[in-house]
Write a protein that holds these residues in place. Structure first.
Motif, PDB file in Angstrom:
ATOM      1  N   SER A   1      50.858  62.029  49.403  1.00  0.00           N
ATOM      2  CA  SER A   1      52.098  61.827  50.348  1.00  0.00           C
ATOM      3  C   SER A   1      51.646  61.724  51.698  1.00  0.00           C
ATOM      4  N   ALA A   2      50.622  62.157  52.161  1.00  0.00           N
ATOM      5  CA  ALA A   2      50.137  61.933  53.495  1.00  0.00           C
ATOM      6  C   ALA A   2      49.758  60.497  53.589  1.00  0.00           C
ATOM      7  N   GLN A   3      49.154  59.994  52.608  1.00  0.00           N
ATOM      8  CA  GLN A   3      48.676  58.447  52.712  1.00  0.00           C
ATOM      9  C   GLN A   3      50.055  57.714  52.846  1.00  0.00           C
ATOM     10  N   VAL A   4      51.137  57.880  52.011  1.00  0.00           N
ATOM     11  CA  VAL A   4      52.226  57.120  51.962  1.00  0.00           C
ATOM     12  C   VAL A   4      52.907  57.216  53.250  1.00  0.00           C
ATOM     13  N   ILE A   5      52.881  58.300  54.030  1.00  0.00           N
ATOM     14  CA  ILE A   5      53.490  58.786  55.035  1.00  0.00           C
ATOM     15  C   ILE A   5      52.851  57.755  56.073  1.00  0.00           C
ATOM     16  N   MET A   6      51.296  58.030  56.209  1.00  0.00           N
ATOM     17  CA  MET A   6      50.624  57.325  57.186  1.00  0.00           C
ATOM     18  C   MET A   6      50.950  55.846  57.078  1.00  0.00           C
ATOM     19  N   LYS A   7      50.739  55.279  55.752  1.00  0.00           N
ATOM     20  CA  LYS A   7      50.866  53.718  55.594  1.00  0.00           C
ATOM     21  C   LYS A   7      51.773  53.328  54.485  1.00  0.00           C
ATOM     22  N   PRO A   8      53.064  53.342  54.879  1.00  0.00           N
ATOM     23  CA  PRO A   8      54.304  53.081  53.971  1.00  0.00           C
ATOM     24  C   PRO A   8      53.941  52.034  52.864  1.00  0.00           C
ATOM     25  N   ASN A   9      53.071  51.167  53.217  1.00  0.00           N
ATOM     26  CA  ASN A   9      53.039  49.734  52.409  1.00  0.00           C
ATOM     27  C   ASN A   9      51.667  49.935  51.933  1.00  0.00           C
ATOM     28  N   CYS A  10      51.157  51.102  51.330  1.00  0.00           N
ATOM     29  CA  CYS A  10      49.682  51.535  51.288  1.00  0.00           C
ATOM     30  C   CYS A  10      49.520  50.944  49.393  1.00  0.00           C
TER      31      CYS A  10
ATOM     32  N   VAL B   1      42.407  48.785  47.340  1.00  0.00           N
ATOM     33  CA  VAL B   1      43.037  49.999  47.107  1.00  0.00           C
ATOM     34  C   VAL B   1      42.696  51.073  48.353  1.00  0.00           C
ATOM     35  N   ASP B   2      43.850  51.673  48.943  1.00  0.00           N
ATOM     36  CA  ASP B   2      43.698  52.292  50.133  1.00  0.00           C
ATOM     37  C   ASP B   2      43.167  53.778  49.554  1.00  0.00           C
ATOM     38  N   LEU B   3      43.885  54.443  48.533  1.00  0.00           N
ATOM     39  CA  LEU B   3      43.682  55.605  48.002  1.00  0.00           C
ATOM     40  C   LEU B   3      43.536  55.596  46.394  1.00  0.00           C
ATOM     41  N   GLN B   4      42.508  55.921  46.049  1.00  0.00           N
ATOM     42  CA  GLN B   4      42.222  55.757  44.471  1.00  0.00           C
ATOM     43  C   GLN B   4      42.219  57.261  43.881  1.00  0.00           C
ATOM     44  N   LEU B   5      43.199  57.484  43.101  1.00  0.00           N
ATOM     45  CA  LEU B   5      43.409  58.837  42.359  1.00  0.00           C
ATOM     46  C   LEU B   5      42.389  58.742  40.729  1.00  0.00           C
TER      47      LEU B   5
ATOM     48  N   LEU C   1      55.156  64.824  43.315  1.00  0.00           N
ATOM     49  CA  LEU C   1      55.459  63.660  44.239  1.00  0.00           C
ATOM     50  C   LEU C   1      56.952  63.183  44.007  1.00  0.00           C
ATOM     51  N   VAL C   2      57.376  63.485  42.672  1.00  0.00           N
ATOM     52  CA  VAL C   2      58.873  63.062  42.398  1.00  0.00           C
ATOM     53  C   VAL C   2      59.725  64.304  43.177  1.00  0.00           C
ATOM     54  N   ASP C   3      59.311  65.485  42.962  1.00  0.00           N
ATOM     55  CA  ASP C   3      60.132  66.508  43.681  1.00  0.00           C
ATOM     56  C   ASP C   3      60.352  66.273  45.145  1.00  0.00           C
ATOM     57  N   TRP C   4      59.064  65.761  45.735  1.00  0.00           N
ATOM     58  CA  TRP C   4      59.445  65.707  47.172  1.00  0.00           C
ATOM     59  C   TRP C   4      60.055  64.350  47.435  1.00  0.00           C
ATOM     60  N   TYR C   5      60.084  63.390  46.469  1.00  0.00           N
ATOM     61  CA  TYR C   5      60.835  61.935  46.843  1.00  0.00           C
ATOM     62  C   TYR C   5      62.367  62.575  46.771  1.00  0.00           C
ATOM     63  N   GLN C   6      62.708  63.229  45.601  1.00  0.00           N
ATOM     64  CA  GLN C   6      64.157  63.625  45.305  1.00  0.00           C
ATOM     65  C   GLN C   6      64.543  64.590  46.547  1.00  0.00           C
ATOM     66  N   LYS C   7      63.643  65.280  47.238  1.00  0.00           N
ATOM     67  CA  LYS C   7      64.110  66.054  48.412  1.00  0.00           C
ATOM     68  C   LYS C   7      64.467  65.347  49.521  1.00  0.00           C
ATOM     69  N   GLY C   8      63.969  63.744  49.421  1.00  0.00           N
ATOM     70  CA  GLY C   8      64.116  62.772  50.690  1.00  0.00           C
ATOM     71  C   GLY C   8      62.991  62.878  51.583  1.00  0.00           C
ATOM     72  N   ASP C   9      61.761  63.412  50.986  1.00  0.00           N
ATOM     73  CA  ASP C   9      60.470  63.612  51.913  1.00  0.00           C
ATOM     74  C   ASP C   9      59.623  62.459  51.808  1.00  0.00           C
ATOM     75  N   LEU C  10      59.814  61.586  50.757  1.00  0.00           N
ATOM     76  CA  LEU C  10      58.906  60.661  50.538  1.00  0.00           C
ATOM     77  C   LEU C  10      59.620  59.360  50.186  1.00  0.00           C
ATOM     78  N   ASP C  11      59.021  58.216  50.399  1.00  0.00           N
ATOM     79  CA  ASP C  11      59.793  57.097  50.328  1.00  0.00           C
ATOM     80  C   ASP C  11      58.613  55.915  49.704  1.00  0.00           C
ATOM     81  N   PHE C  12      58.693  55.444  48.460  1.00  0.00           N
ATOM     82  CA  PHE C  12      57.747  54.777  47.780  1.00  0.00           C
ATOM     83  C   PHE C  12      58.105  53.137  48.077  1.00  0.00           C
TER      84      PHE C  12
END
Ligand code: GLP
Length: 242
Positions: free
Chosen positions: A21-30, A126-130, A47-58
């Protein structure tokens, strides 16, 4: 390599999701490199939970997955596309046209691999590889071998991997024998790598992969050469390293 010790699976999942989520917040188009397997399921749920709470935007995120079984359609419940859709894509506001996996239905392996290499090049890397970690040290479906394969390739799955994956299929005969996987060079070119590992059954391979010699016999050992790797593992998975 940075090692973050988690108490248990849930703690591992939360910590890994925090990094994504830090990656997505720092670089929304990552560009996120994503993984399947049972280990990251909790990470995606968080991640889904935080998205549903409005904290993340994909909405601007692009994803490229590590691998896909050869021969399975997207509708097949065991395909990695299905997995990603179930665990993440259908539950967040990601643009499905920006989500990529190798095409398991392409019978021409050379074409499937060429096409996927082009996808990865076109998204700009790739910016961040899981990553998860196989019991034999595989990452993606890069199985133990004589060499590190550079780019996307078609792999014959080892008996041990097929056995490990059997739990998801009705019988051993239904387990695909081949898969398309991103290669080691592509994985190593990711700017950051996040590897998640859980459970005592992975403790020996964690020690071998990250504290043993760098060898294609343990494909994950190559990660020792990457300059930005974070391992998030629970106590059980770290129990063989001091
Ligand atoms: C699978 C996947 C890998 C995954 C690994 C471990 O075969 N291709 O990407 O990391 O095996 O899976 P699990 O997390 O279920 O142990």
């Amino acid at each position: 390599m940075k090692i973050i010790k988690a108490k248990d699976y849930n703690d591992m999942s939360r910590k890994a999701a925090n990094i994504i989520s830090a990656q997505v917040i720092m670089k929304p188009n990552c560009v996120l490199g994503l993984a399947t397997g049972s280990t990251p399921i909790g990470t995606y749920a968080q991640l889904v939970d935080w998205y549903q709470k409005g904290d993340l935007d994909f909405s601007e995120v692009t994803t490229v997955n590590l691998d896909e079984y050869k021969g399975l359609t997207r509708e097949n419940e065991q395909s990695y596309y299905y997995f990603m859709n179930e665990n993440l894509f259908s539950k967040v506001n990601i643009n499905l046209e920006r989500t990529f996996l190798p095409d398991g239905t392409e019978p021409d392996s050379d074409k499937a691999c060429r096409d996927y290499n082009k996808v990865i090049a076109d998204v700009g890397g790739v910016d961040l590889q899981l990553l998860g970690l196989g019991h034999n040290g595989h990452i993606g479906f890069n199985e133990p071998g004589m060499a590190f394969e550079a780019e996307t390739h078609c792999i014959n799955l080892t008996e041990s991997t097929m056995k490990a994956n059997q739990r998801f299929f009705a019988s051993m005969e239904d387990v695909p024998r081949q898969a398309y996987t991103m290669g080691i060079k592509t994985i190593m070119q990711a700017k950051k790598i996040l590897i998640v590992v859980s459970g005592a059954d992975k403790a020996a391979i964690v020690k071998e992969a990250f504290f043993g010699p760098i060898t294609p016999k343990v494909q994950a050992s190559v990660l020792q050469l990457h300059n930005d790797v974070t391992l998030v593992a629970d106590e059980a998975a770290l129990s063989e390293i001091s």
